[in-house]
Design a protein around this motif. Sequence first.
Motif, PDB file in Angstrom:
ATOM      1  N   VAL A 178      42.420  31.615  43.244  1.00  0.00           N
ATOM      2  CA  VAL A 178      42.910  32.997  43.125  1.00  0.00           C
ATOM      3  C   VAL A 178      42.092  33.745  42.069  1.00  0.00           C
ATOM      4  N   ARG A 179      41.853  33.063  40.931  1.00  0.00           N
ATOM      5  CA  ARG A 179      41.057  33.698  39.851  1.00  0.00           C
ATOM      6  C   ARG A 179      39.655  34.031  40.364  1.00  0.00           C
ATOM      7  N   ASP A 180      38.993  33.070  41.016  1.00  0.00           N
ATOM      8  CA  ASP A 180      37.640  33.302  41.528  1.00  0.00           C
ATOM      9  C   ASP A 180      37.616  34.466  42.522  1.00  0.00           C
ATOM     10  N   PHE A 181      38.625  34.475  43.369  1.00  0.00           N
ATOM     11  CA  PHE A 181      38.724  35.491  44.419  1.00  0.00           C
ATOM     12  C   PHE A 181      38.853  36.884  43.801  1.00  0.00           C
ATOM     13  N   VAL A 182      39.761  36.997  42.838  1.00  0.00           N
ATOM     14  CA  VAL A 182      40.008  38.283  42.182  1.00  0.00           C
ATOM     15  C   VAL A 182      38.763  38.749  41.421  1.00  0.00           C
ATOM     16  N   THR A 183      38.096  37.805  40.764  1.00  0.00           N
ATOM     17  CA  THR A 183      36.896  38.158  39.994  1.00  0.00           C
ATOM     18  C   THR A 183      35.778  38.626  40.928  1.00  0.00           C
ATOM     19  N   ALA A 184      35.573  37.878  42.011  1.00  0.00           N
ATOM     20  CA  ALA A 184      34.505  38.249  42.955  1.00  0.00           C
ATOM     21  C   ALA A 184      34.790  39.608  43.581  1.00  0.00           C
ATOM     22  N   ALA A 185      36.055  39.839  43.941  1.00  0.00           N
ATOM     23  CA  ALA A 185      36.410  41.112  44.572  1.00  0.00           C
ATOM     24  C   ALA A 185      36.184  42.257  43.597  1.00  0.00           C
ATOM     25  N   SER A 186      36.665  42.095  42.363  1.00  0.00           N
ATOM     26  CA  SER A 186      36.587  43.234  41.452  1.00  0.00           C
ATOM     27  C   SER A 186      35.135  43.527  41.077  1.00  0.00           C
ATOM     28  N   SER A 187      34.272  42.503  41.070  1.00  0.00           N
ATOM     29  CA  SER A 187      32.888  42.822  40.709  1.00  0.00           C
ATOM     30  C   SER A 187      32.175  43.558  41.836  1.00  0.00           C
ATOM     31  N   SER A 188      32.775  43.593  43.023  1.00  0.00           N
ATOM     32  CA  SER A 188      32.169  44.419  44.083  1.00  0.00           C
ATOM     33  C   SER A 188      33.040  45.642  44.375  1.00  0.00           C
ATOM     34  N   GLY A 189      34.002  45.933  43.508  1.00  0.00           N
ATOM     35  CA  GLY A 189      34.843  47.121  43.679  1.00  0.00           C
ATOM     36  C   GLY A 189      35.822  47.011  44.825  1.00  0.00           C
ATOM     37  N   THR A 190      36.163  45.774  45.208  1.00  0.00           N
ATOM     38  CA  THR A 190      37.085  45.559  46.318  1.00  0.00           C
ATOM     39  C   THR A 190      38.487  45.270  45.768  1.00  0.00           C
ATOM     40  N   ASP A 191      39.505  45.863  46.369  1.00  0.00           N
ATOM     41  CA  ASP A 191      40.879  45.625  45.921  1.00  0.00           C
ATOM     42  C   ASP A 191      41.412  44.334  46.528  1.00  0.00           C
ATOM     43  N   VAL A 192      42.482  43.829  45.900  1.00  0.00           N
ATOM     44  CA  VAL A 192      42.975  42.506  46.238  1.00  0.00           C
ATOM     45  C   VAL A 192      44.451  42.535  46.627  1.00  0.00           C
ATOM     46  N   GLY A 193      44.797  41.678  47.606  1.00  0.00           N
ATOM     47  CA  GLY A 193      46.190  41.452  47.957  1.00  0.00           C
ATOM     48  C   GLY A 193      46.441  39.954  48.033  1.00  0.00           C
ATOM     49  N   LEU A 194      47.726  39.537  48.007  1.00  0.00           N
ATOM     50  CA  LEU A 194      48.048  38.111  48.051  1.00  0.00           C
ATOM     51  C   LEU A 194      49.196  37.848  49.017  1.00  0.00           C
TER      52      LEU A 194
END
Length: 485
Positions: free
Chosen positions: A137-153
């Motif tokens: 989850v941490r990796d996913f959130v970090t990767a998404a935010s560094s490309s300006g992508t929002d996250v859901g779970l």
Amino acid sequence: MRATIWNSLPLFLQLLLQFTVLSLSKPPPLPLPPPLPVLPVPTASQLKWQRREIIMFYHFGVNTFTNSEWGTGHESPLIFNPTALNTSQWITAATAAGVSLVILTAKHHDGFCLWPSRYTHHSVAHSPWMDGNGDVVRDFVTAASSSGTDVGLYLSPWDRHDRTYGHDVAYNEHYLGQLYELLTNYGKISEIWFDGAKGANATNMTYNFQDWFGMTKQLQGSINIFSDAGPDLRWVGDETGAAGETSWSLINRTRLRIGDASLESYLIAGDPRGADWVPPECDVSIRPGWFWHEDEKPKPLNQLLDIYYKSVGRNCVLLLNVPPNKTGLVSDGDIQRLREFRLAIDTIFNHDIAGGSVVKASSERGGKWGAFTANNVADGEAGTYWTPAKEEKKGGFWIELRGLNPRSKFNVVRIEEAIWMGQRIRRHRVYVDGHVVVRNGTTVGHKRLYRLRRPVAARRVRIRILKSRGPPLLSALGLHFDPYG
Ligand SMILES: *[C@@H]1O[C@H](CO)[C@@H](O)[C@H](O)[C@H]1NC(C)=O
Ligand SMILES: *[C@@H]1O[C@H](CO)[C@@H](O)[C@H](O)[C@H]1NC(C)=O
Ligand SMILES: *[C@@H]1O[C@H](CO)[C@@H](O)[C@H](O)[C@H]1NC(C)=O
Ligand SMILES: *[C@@H]1O[C@H](CO)[C@@H](O)[C@H](O)[C@H]1NC(C)=O
Ligand SMILES: *[C@@H]1O[C@H](CO)[C@@H](O)[C@H](O)[C@H]1NC(C)=O
Ligand SMILES: *[C@@H]1O[C@H](CO)[C@@H](O)[C@H](O)[C@H]1NC(C)=O
């Protein structure tokens, strides 16, 4: 001196001059403000979600390693061992498809947690992956935010592993504990996904949805909560990625119950008299299964396009699942298909044959110098719209594109409502050069797409609105050529 000259003028001339000066300095007429909204209207978060059009789901977990769709909860965490997991590569798949929101299965029905939850041993912390020090989850959130992508779970309510499952208080406490971890440790979460799946074993298990929703909103003020019954986004009622021909964002939330199959037709259509704004989300997988299986392949492009027309083109957001494989990567074939999908959508919709054409309407609010003219539907601006002056007596409202280039063929008609003012259109018809091409059109909503049987060239395209909740507000009317059909 000046006063003397003025006084020497004859009285009628003085009056005439005064009148001329006064009428010249009269301020211009004030523009008409927008008409009243027709309630309910979307929240800012719902509107943002709707404009994303396509969002992405990633099903990943122990099932990826056991070649199954539903885990038993008895898997050993030792089987979770992706050899080259790279969530940045997953996000590449999302950007290839032009997606700005990605959702991860933090826990599926097997209960295995992709983050080191303190409330279970069934998690990545007890797997060989990164010697138990990893957190997907941490990796996913970090990767998404560094490309300006929002996250859901997604946090599955059904948990086939945890021993408290089936015990109402204990399991709801357990679930809330895990939900709290996800909503407080990973920054901003834009969507949370709940379903009503339950073990055949535990039909007595009560999910305290109101407790869960309350805590979710408290911790993440701008989040959208998805479930069969909202409160913010609703399930469309099937897993084929298709919305109904009639697709209202309105529905009565009080009539909905999570996990009640008898409500499917109500969920699909929505309700023109609905008191709540709960728009439908269409979930479907790019492959036959939700999880990765070695022998499965992504759907062909024309099938994905068909899904696009039946979801985004019917007032829905498409939630497309792309399952990472056992290596911990999205397969190249899937990424390639996503690129083709995006390219096809852009090829079709980046060129609008109606752009800049002359537009006439039955009437225009505020007249032809007002802010609501017919031309607004072809100006390429999402925020402007046409609305008529008043209720028309016979035949309803109409708007027409004229002077189209008879050499430019099109086979797609795109209609968009200004939904931030309420979804209104109940019945409409589409004419091409006076011939009906869509006789029984119902809802429009954020976007309505019609594929014509064959490409046509025309001089005029007219939309007639036969029934509407209040005056219709159209923000766009486009004509496109789809070469993929
Ligand atoms: C992870 O994937 C990204 C995007 O494809 C790539 O740039 C990066 O090099 C990869 N990282 C590793 C460690 O392979
Ligand atoms: C039913 O519940 C029992 C006890 O909680 C459990 O051992 C069993 O595996 C469950 N069966 C299924 C099919 O989930
Ligand atoms: C479910 O509820 C019924 C009626 O309240 C009860 O008889 C039954 O034992 C319960 N089953 C379980 C598995 O708790
Ligand atoms: C939804 O609620 C409205 C207002 O209370 C009511 O008029 C309408 O009939 C309801 N729809 C259904 C299907 O119950
Ligand atoms: C997963 O996908 C990557 C990227 O296409 C590929 O290199 C790898 O072989 C795949 N793993 C499996 C088990 O198919
Ligand atoms: C459209 O509606 C008319 C009645 O208004 C009906 O006769 C016709 O079968 C409908 N067509 C379609 C394609 O549903």
